[in-house]
Design an enzyme around this catalytic site. Structure first.
Site, PDB file in Angstrom:
ATOM      1  N   HIS A 170       0.851  -1.207   0.000  1.00 14.50           N
ATOM      2  CA  HIS A 170       0.000   0.000   0.000  1.00 14.50           C
ATOM      3  C   HIS A 170       0.889   1.262   0.000  1.00 14.50           C
ATOM      4  O   HIS A 170       0.834   2.092   0.926  1.00 14.50           O
ATOM      5  CB  HIS A 170      -0.863  -0.059   1.271  1.00 14.50           C
ATOM      6  CG  HIS A 170      -2.076   0.817   1.261  1.00 14.50           C
ATOM      7  ND1 HIS A 170      -2.025   2.169   1.031  1.00 14.50           N
ATOM      8  CD2 HIS A 170      -3.386   0.523   1.473  1.00 14.50           C
ATOM      9  CE1 HIS A 170      -3.252   2.663   1.113  1.00 14.50           C
ATOM     10  NE2 HIS A 170      -4.094   1.690   1.373  1.00 14.50           N
ATOM     11  N   GLU A 274      -0.551   1.272  -5.509  1.00  6.29           N
ATOM     12  CA  GLU A 274      -0.316   0.049  -4.747  1.00  6.29           C
ATOM     13  C   GLU A 274      -0.279  -1.176  -5.662  1.00  6.29           C
ATOM     14  O   GLU A 274      -1.292  -1.506  -6.286  1.00  6.29           O
ATOM     15  CB  GLU A 274      -1.433  -0.119  -3.722  1.00  6.29           C
ATOM     16  CG  GLU A 274      -1.711   1.149  -2.930  1.00  6.29           C
ATOM     17  CD  GLU A 274      -3.057   1.122  -2.217  1.00  6.29           C
ATOM     18  OE1 GLU A 274      -3.525   0.041  -1.852  1.00  6.29           O
ATOM     19  OE2 GLU A 274      -3.632   2.205  -2.029  1.00  6.29           O
TER      20      GLU A 274
HETATM   21  O1  TA6 Z   1      -6.049   1.350  -0.855  1.00  7.02           O
HETATM   22  C1  TA6 Z   1      -7.117   2.207  -0.771  1.00  7.02           C
HETATM   23  C2  TA6 Z   1      -7.844   1.956   0.536  1.00  7.02           C
HETATM   24  O2  TA6 Z   1      -8.318   0.643   0.590  1.00  7.02           O
HETATM   25  C3  TA6 Z   1      -8.959   3.011   0.628  1.00  7.02           C
HETATM   26  O3  TA6 Z   1     -10.238   2.474   0.438  1.00  7.02           O
HETATM   27  C4  TA6 Z   1      -8.699   3.703   1.932  1.00  7.02           C
HETATM   28  O4  TA6 Z   1      -9.601   3.460   2.904  1.00  7.02           O
HETATM   29  C5  TA6 Z   1      -7.258   3.354   2.225  1.00  7.02           C
HETATM   30  O5  TA6 Z   1      -6.976   2.139   1.632  1.00  7.02           O
HETATM   31  C6  TA6 Z   1      -6.727   3.457   3.635  1.00  7.02           C
HETATM   32  O6  TA6 Z   1      -7.089   2.399   4.444  1.00  7.02           O
HETATM   33  P1  TA6 Z   1      -6.659   2.379   5.967  1.00  7.02           P
HETATM   34  O7  TA6 Z   1      -7.274   1.124   6.516  1.00  7.02           O
HETATM   35  O8  TA6 Z   1      -5.161   2.333   6.013  1.00  7.02           O
HETATM   36  O9  TA6 Z   1      -7.206   3.632   6.577  1.00  7.02           O
END
Ligand code: TA6
Length: 317
Positions: A170, A274
């Protein structure tokens, strides 16, 4: 420990924020990276001018069980949230161990500046995800300062049962101003739009630019994606292997305000691109291993826009 005479070791284990263990990697020409054992989480990647290339929120907690906001969280054994598991899985808020003698890598990097981490499920983890696994993560700096992450997940079950998982690196890239950034390599590809109930669309022919919240899962993408930061005159090149999908996320102003560990204006200086395996979960039978590789380079933007040829990119750097 630092070596005598002020020389910096290629690998140093020390304490980071909140007393958490941190591994610092240093490459001879001056680039560096930092990895927290908490989450197996890369929190810093600097080029040989000492410029930070990853975004970490000024409000990042560095306090278990909260995942660290920024850097490269490892999403495993699931991306997003399905069923009973916490969002993006538990690997990002478990303490990983350093493995001094991992099984050999088929394509071993010659870099001294690398660390091998391993995560195995605890009894508690097995209650929420009843599958035995070994997750090995190598983080390495290449000779030119490239950041290389290799994940290997092995099914170590003795019950004869396969398991399936989804995965993402991520990555939060540091950008000068999100409005000045474009992403190339995903145009004309299909995506699932998280902001529209995961409906499937096809991206138009132009590079992606940013003027509002975005949360898209691009499907079966090319192995190379470029992030061009015009203001910084810098291009990130993402190369991925074993990871067919690519998620692009920026929360923009309203959602940023709802995220406690992100400053209200910080969305302007981050972009998540990502490398992921989301649409088609990976299934491993007992004894099988999956490998997913991410290679990040940062090159001057003399990089020729529209030509995703990594050789050209590297030659021009
Ligand atoms: O990768 C995108 C995502 O899945 C979004 O939907 C957003 O919520 C983000 O990740 C962050 O997630 P987190 O659980 O780290 O707040």
């Amino acid at each position: 420990m630092a070596a005598a005479g002020g020389d910096k070791l290629p690998v140093e284990v020390c304490k980071g924020f909140s007393g958490l263990d941190r591994v610092v990697l240093r490459e001879a020409r001056g680039s560096s990276a930092e990895v927290y054992l908490y989450g197996g989480h890369v929190t810093s990647w600097k080029n040989d001018h000492g410029e930070e290339l990853l975004f970490v929120s000024s409000k990042a907690a560095f306090k278990p069980p909260k995942p660290i906001r920024g850097g490269i969280p490892i999403c495993f054994p699931q991306f997003a949230s399905h069923g009973g598991l916490e969002s993006h899985g538990f690997a990002r808020n478990r303490v990983w161990s350093i493995e001094s003698d991992p099984p050999p890598f088929p394509t071993n990097s010659a870099s001294k500046a690398h660390v091998d981490l391993i995560l195995k499920p605890t009894e508690e983890d097995l209650k929420i995800w009843p599958h035995s696994f070994e997750f090995r993560l190598r983080v390495a700096l290449g000779p030119g300062g490239d950041l290389l992450l290799t994940s290997r997940v092995r099914n170590t079950s003795t019950d004869g049962k396969p398991f399936s998982f989804t995965f993402a690196y991520h990555t939060y890239f540091a950008v000068s101003d999100i409005s000045e950034v474009r992403v190339e390599g995903l145009e004309t590809h299909d995506y699932l739009d998280n902001l529209q109930s995961k409906e499937r669309f096809t991206e138009q022919g132009d590079a992606i630019t940013f003027e509002s919240e975005i949360d898209k899962i691009y499907l079966s993408t090319p192995t190379k994606i470029a992030i061009l930061d015009h203001e910084k005159k810098r291009t990130f090149v993402v190369r991925k292997d074993g990871l067919p999908d690519a998620v692009v996320w920026n929360p923009w102003d309203k959602r940023a305000k709802a995220i406690a560990d992100l400053g209200d204006e910080e969305y302007k200086h981050m972009l998540c691109v990502e490398a992921a395996a989301v649409e088609k979960p990976i299934t491993l039978k007992p004894g099988e291993e999956w490998k997913g590789r991410l290679e990040l380079s940062a090159v001057p933007s003399s990089y020729c826009s529209g030509q995703l040829d990594p050789q050209k990119v590297l030659q021009s750097s």
